[in-house]
Design a protein around this motif. Structure first.
Motif, PDB file in Angstrom:
ATOM      1  N   GLN A 157     -12.552  -1.605  -0.438  1.00 28.75           N
ATOM      2  CA  GLN A 157     -12.307  -3.025  -0.155  1.00 28.75           C
ATOM      3  C   GLN A 157     -13.143  -3.509   1.015  1.00 28.75           C
ATOM      4  O   GLN A 157     -13.708  -4.616   0.983  1.00 28.75           O
ATOM      5  CB  GLN A 157     -10.814  -3.245   0.146  1.00 28.75           C
ATOM      6  CG  GLN A 157      -9.908  -3.011  -1.052  1.00 28.75           C
ATOM      7  CD  GLN A 157      -8.439  -3.145  -0.693  1.00 28.75           C
ATOM      8  OE1 GLN A 157      -7.590  -3.286  -1.560  1.00 28.75           O
ATOM      9  NE2 GLN A 157      -8.109  -3.090   0.592  1.00 28.75           N
ATOM     10  N   LEU A 158     -13.267  -2.676   2.034  1.00 29.52           N
ATOM     11  CA  LEU A 158     -14.047  -3.047   3.210  1.00 29.52           C
ATOM     12  C   LEU A 158     -15.533  -3.144   2.876  1.00 29.52           C
ATOM     13  O   LEU A 158     -16.236  -4.016   3.400  1.00 29.52           O
ATOM     14  CB  LEU A 158     -13.817  -2.011   4.316  1.00 29.52           C
ATOM     15  CG  LEU A 158     -14.262  -2.385   5.735  1.00 29.52           C
ATOM     16  CD1 LEU A 158     -13.586  -3.670   6.194  1.00 29.52           C
ATOM     17  CD2 LEU A 158     -13.960  -1.248   6.693  1.00 29.52           C
ATOM     18  N   ASP A 179      -8.139  -9.801   5.833  1.00 29.23           N
ATOM     19  CA  ASP A 179      -7.394  -8.573   6.118  1.00 29.23           C
ATOM     20  C   ASP A 179      -8.303  -7.399   6.484  1.00 29.23           C
ATOM     21  O   ASP A 179      -7.820  -6.267   6.636  1.00 29.23           O
ATOM     22  CB  ASP A 179      -6.545  -8.175   4.916  1.00 29.23           C
ATOM     23  CG  ASP A 179      -5.428  -9.175   4.640  1.00 29.23           C
ATOM     24  OD1 ASP A 179      -5.117  -9.967   5.556  1.00 29.23           O
ATOM     25  OD2 ASP A 179      -4.877  -9.158   3.525  1.00 29.23           O
ATOM     26  N   THR A 237      -5.211   6.001  -0.694  1.00 28.21           N
ATOM     27  CA  THR A 237      -5.175   4.686  -0.068  1.00 28.21           C
ATOM     28  C   THR A 237      -6.364   4.480   0.862  1.00 28.21           C
ATOM     29  O   THR A 237      -6.928   3.379   0.930  1.00 28.21           O
ATOM     30  CB  THR A 237      -3.862   4.500   0.724  1.00 28.21           C
ATOM     31  OG1 THR A 237      -2.754   4.736  -0.156  1.00 28.21           O
ATOM     32  CG2 THR A 237      -3.761   3.097   1.283  1.00 28.21           C
ATOM     33  N   TYR A 286       0.839  -1.198   0.000  1.00 33.97           N
ATOM     34  CA  TYR A 286       0.000   0.000   0.000  1.00 33.97           C
ATOM     35  C   TYR A 286       0.876   1.251   0.000  1.00 33.97           C
ATOM     36  O   TYR A 286       1.955   1.272   0.598  1.00 33.97           O
ATOM     37  CB  TYR A 286      -0.918   0.020   1.226  1.00 33.97           C
ATOM     38  CG  TYR A 286      -2.045  -0.983   1.150  1.00 33.97           C
ATOM     39  CD1 TYR A 286      -3.235  -0.671   0.491  1.00 33.97           C
ATOM     40  CD2 TYR A 286      -1.920  -2.246   1.727  1.00 33.97           C
ATOM     41  CE1 TYR A 286      -4.267  -1.594   0.423  1.00 33.97           C
ATOM     42  CE2 TYR A 286      -2.954  -3.171   1.660  1.00 33.97           C
ATOM     43  CZ  TYR A 286      -4.122  -2.838   1.004  1.00 33.97           C
ATOM     44  OH  TYR A 286      -5.146  -3.745   0.923  1.00 33.97           O
ATOM     45  N   TYR A 332      -7.303  -5.131   9.380  1.00 32.22           N
ATOM     46  CA  TYR A 332      -6.242  -4.170   9.087  1.00 32.22           C
ATOM     47  C   TYR A 332      -6.807  -2.950   8.354  1.00 32.22           C
ATOM     48  O   TYR A 332      -6.383  -1.817   8.594  1.00 32.22           O
ATOM     49  CB  TYR A 332      -5.157  -4.823   8.235  1.00 32.22           C
ATOM     50  CG  TYR A 332      -4.293  -5.804   8.985  1.00 32.22           C
ATOM     51  CD1 TYR A 332      -3.351  -5.365   9.923  1.00 32.22           C
ATOM     52  CD2 TYR A 332      -4.395  -7.177   8.762  1.00 32.22           C
ATOM     53  CE1 TYR A 332      -2.543  -6.266  10.612  1.00 32.22           C
ATOM     54  CE2 TYR A 332      -3.587  -8.081   9.446  1.00 32.22           C
ATOM     55  CZ  TYR A 332      -2.675  -7.624  10.371  1.00 32.22           C
ATOM     56  OH  TYR A 332      -1.879  -8.513  11.055  1.00 32.22           O
ATOM     57  N   TRP A 333      -7.740  -3.182   7.444  1.00 37.54           N
ATOM     58  CA  TRP A 333      -8.345  -2.069   6.710  1.00 37.54           C
ATOM     59  C   TRP A 333      -9.091  -1.140   7.654  1.00 37.54           C
ATOM     60  O   TRP A 333      -8.991   0.081   7.529  1.00 37.54           O
ATOM     61  CB  TRP A 333      -9.286  -2.608   5.634  1.00 37.54           C
ATOM     62  CG  TRP A 333      -8.633  -3.548   4.668  1.00 37.54           C
ATOM     63  CD1 TRP A 333      -7.299  -3.675   4.427  1.00 37.54           C
ATOM     64  CD2 TRP A 333      -9.290  -4.504   3.832  1.00 37.54           C
ATOM     65  NE1 TRP A 333      -7.072  -4.644   3.473  1.00 37.54           N
ATOM     66  CE2 TRP A 333      -8.273  -5.186   3.084  1.00 37.54           C
ATOM     67  CE3 TRP A 333     -10.612  -4.867   3.618  1.00 37.54           C
ATOM     68  CZ2 TRP A 333      -8.565  -6.189   2.167  1.00 37.54           C
ATOM     69  CZ3 TRP A 333     -10.911  -5.875   2.701  1.00 37.54           C
ATOM     70  CH2 TRP A 333      -9.896  -6.529   1.986  1.00 37.54           C
ATOM     71  N   ARG A 334      -9.832  -1.723   8.611  1.00 35.97           N
ATOM     72  CA  ARG A 334     -10.550  -0.904   9.592  1.00 35.97           C
ATOM     73  C   ARG A 334      -9.573  -0.090  10.444  1.00 35.97           C
ATOM     74  O   ARG A 334      -9.804   1.098  10.700  1.00 35.97           O
ATOM     75  CB  ARG A 334     -11.409  -1.788  10.499  1.00 35.97           C
ATOM     76  CG  ARG A 334     -12.608  -2.422   9.818  1.00 35.97           C
ATOM     77  CD  ARG A 334     -13.506  -3.114  10.839  1.00 35.97           C
ATOM     78  NE  ARG A 334     -14.597  -3.797  10.191  1.00 35.97           N
ATOM     79  CZ  ARG A 334     -14.564  -5.074   9.805  1.00 35.97           C
ATOM     80  NH1 ARG A 334     -13.457  -5.794  10.024  1.00 35.97           N
ATOM     81  NH2 ARG A 334     -15.594  -5.644   9.203  1.00 35.97           N
ATOM     82  N   LEU A 342      -9.056   1.464   0.796  1.00 37.64           N
ATOM     83  CA  LEU A 342      -9.373   0.618   1.949  1.00 37.64           C
ATOM     84  C   LEU A 342     -10.876   0.572   2.198  1.00 37.64           C
ATOM     85  O   LEU A 342     -11.434  -0.489   2.507  1.00 37.64           O
ATOM     86  CB  LEU A 342      -8.653   1.137   3.203  1.00 37.64           C
ATOM     87  CG  LEU A 342      -7.127   1.074   3.193  1.00 37.64           C
ATOM     88  CD1 LEU A 342      -6.573   1.696   4.475  1.00 37.64           C
ATOM     89  CD2 LEU A 342      -6.636  -0.369   3.056  1.00 37.64           C
TER      90      LEU A 342
END
Length: 376
Positions: free
Chosen positions: A53-54, A62, A46, A38, A65-67, A50
């Protein structure tokens, strides 16, 4: 309290025994982002990635990690909200406001629901208003009033809210104009009285004599309809599609003979006003004429005009437009042999702005600079 650009997705605020926070780096999160490739040098881009993706894969291995990355990203926003609220929320410390804001940003999917990066708004800017309102409501227990909500809303937000309620583009434009007039005329964000509603009706009829007559009662109904749409937009709910629409009733009503005569007279007056405006535009100095043509004839934004003309600040364009509209309003009042007292000048200035937004092609046709635009 700011941090380095490359730390916005991996650092968060921590407090010791005092109210002075410090930045602390989440080393585990930093290791994940680095290994996953990233770009920490572009935190805004970024963070959008994220969130996407979430939203699409909330159960991904993962996802935690995104949260956490989004939670770190929103730490500055939480702190700015806490600072802004410390004088408004009596009995609560900055740390109380900050902790409440962190509780909201801990669930980014819920907090950032409805965010659309295509509209050009930064993710942190979008989050700020939502965090601010919800923290204030949580600590004070009072939501923003309906009329305060309508007073603070912009055209884009109102348009989105009305679209979600199923209104057509034409109806949205009509409602926006009424809301805009109320915003300009209302001194306080409270329910309008009869005198204010009649003032809105008066200016609206001057601007749009081609539309069916609107009463002050109907304007009040439309303003409340806009409030309902904004509330539903902020908190999506099931909408009754069978609910009767005000403009559906209005469009189906036949004009009485006296109304047709009145409209014909208003059309003649409007034609005369446009002739006065065209002559008044010709008397503008070169700089003002250039701003006028770019804004009303070529339909450029104030920001674009500032860039094209080399203005240091956008507000200079806004002030130039205010001077131009005032000049045009005084010219119209003088040509119609009417007094130029402040209230009448204010009403006519608002009307002229709407006239120009609706019929700029008429003026462009007589403008050498804008004639190519008019012919197109």
């Amino acid at each position: 309290m700011t941090r380095q650009r490359c730390d916005k997705l991996i650092a968060l605020l921590q407090f010791d025994d005092s109210d002075r926070p410090r930045w602390s780096c989440d080393r585990q999160l930093q290791g994940y982002f680095t290994a996953a490739g990233y770009n920490l040098e572009e935190p805004d881009w970024t963070a959008n990635l994220l969130l996407q993706q979430l939203q699409s894969q909330p159960n991904h291995p993962d996802a935690d990690y995104w949260r956490r990355g989004l939670f770190c990203y929103l730490q500055e926003t939480n702190w700015f909200v806490a600072i802004a609220l410390r004088e408004k929320v009596r009995g609560h410390q900055v740390t109380d406001c900050f902790q409440q804001a962190c509780c909201l940003s801990n669930d980014p999917l819920r907090l950032l629901q409805g965010f659309d990066p295509q509209r050009g708004t930064r993710l942190s800017t979008y989050a700020y208003r939502r965090i601010y309102d919800q923290v204030y409501a949580a600590l004070v227990g009072v939501r923003q009033s309906d009329w305060g909500l309508l007073r603070d809303t912009g055209r884009r937000r109102l348009s989105s809210a009305l679209k979600n309620q199923g209104y057509s583009e034409d109806k949205i434009v009509h409602i926006q104009q009424l809301v805009h007039l109320w915003q300009e005329l209302a001194d306080q964000p409270t329910a309008p009285d009869q005198a204010l509603l009649e003032q809105v009706v008066k200016i609206y009829h001057q601007c749009r004599p081609d539309l069916p007559c609107v009463t002050s009662r109907e304007v009040g109904t439309l303003l409340r309809t806009a409030i309902s749409a904004l509330r539903a937009h902020g908190q999506p709910q099931v909408v009754n599609t069978a609910e009767e629409r005000f403009w559906d009733i209005l469009e189906g009503r036949e004009n009485m003979p006296w109304e047709a005569i009145l409209k014909q007279e208003e059309q003649e007056t409007l034609k005369r006003v446009f002739e006065i405006l065209k002559n008044a535009v010709e008397t503008l100095d070169d700089a003002s004429r250039q701003v006028f043509c770019l804004y009303y004839c070529e339909q450029l934004s104030q920001q674009q005009i500032a860039q094209d003309l080399g203005f240091e600040k956008q507000y200079k364009v806004s002030r130039a437009l205010e001077r131009i509209r005032s000049h045009l309003a005084k010219a119209v009042l003088a040509a119609l042999d009417q007094p130029t007292h402040p209230q009448r000048l204010r009403e006519l200035t608002l009307a002229i702005n709407l006239w120009l937004n609706e019929g700029y092609q008429v003026l462009a046709a007589g403008c050498q600079r804008c004639s190519p635009v008019a012919r197109a």
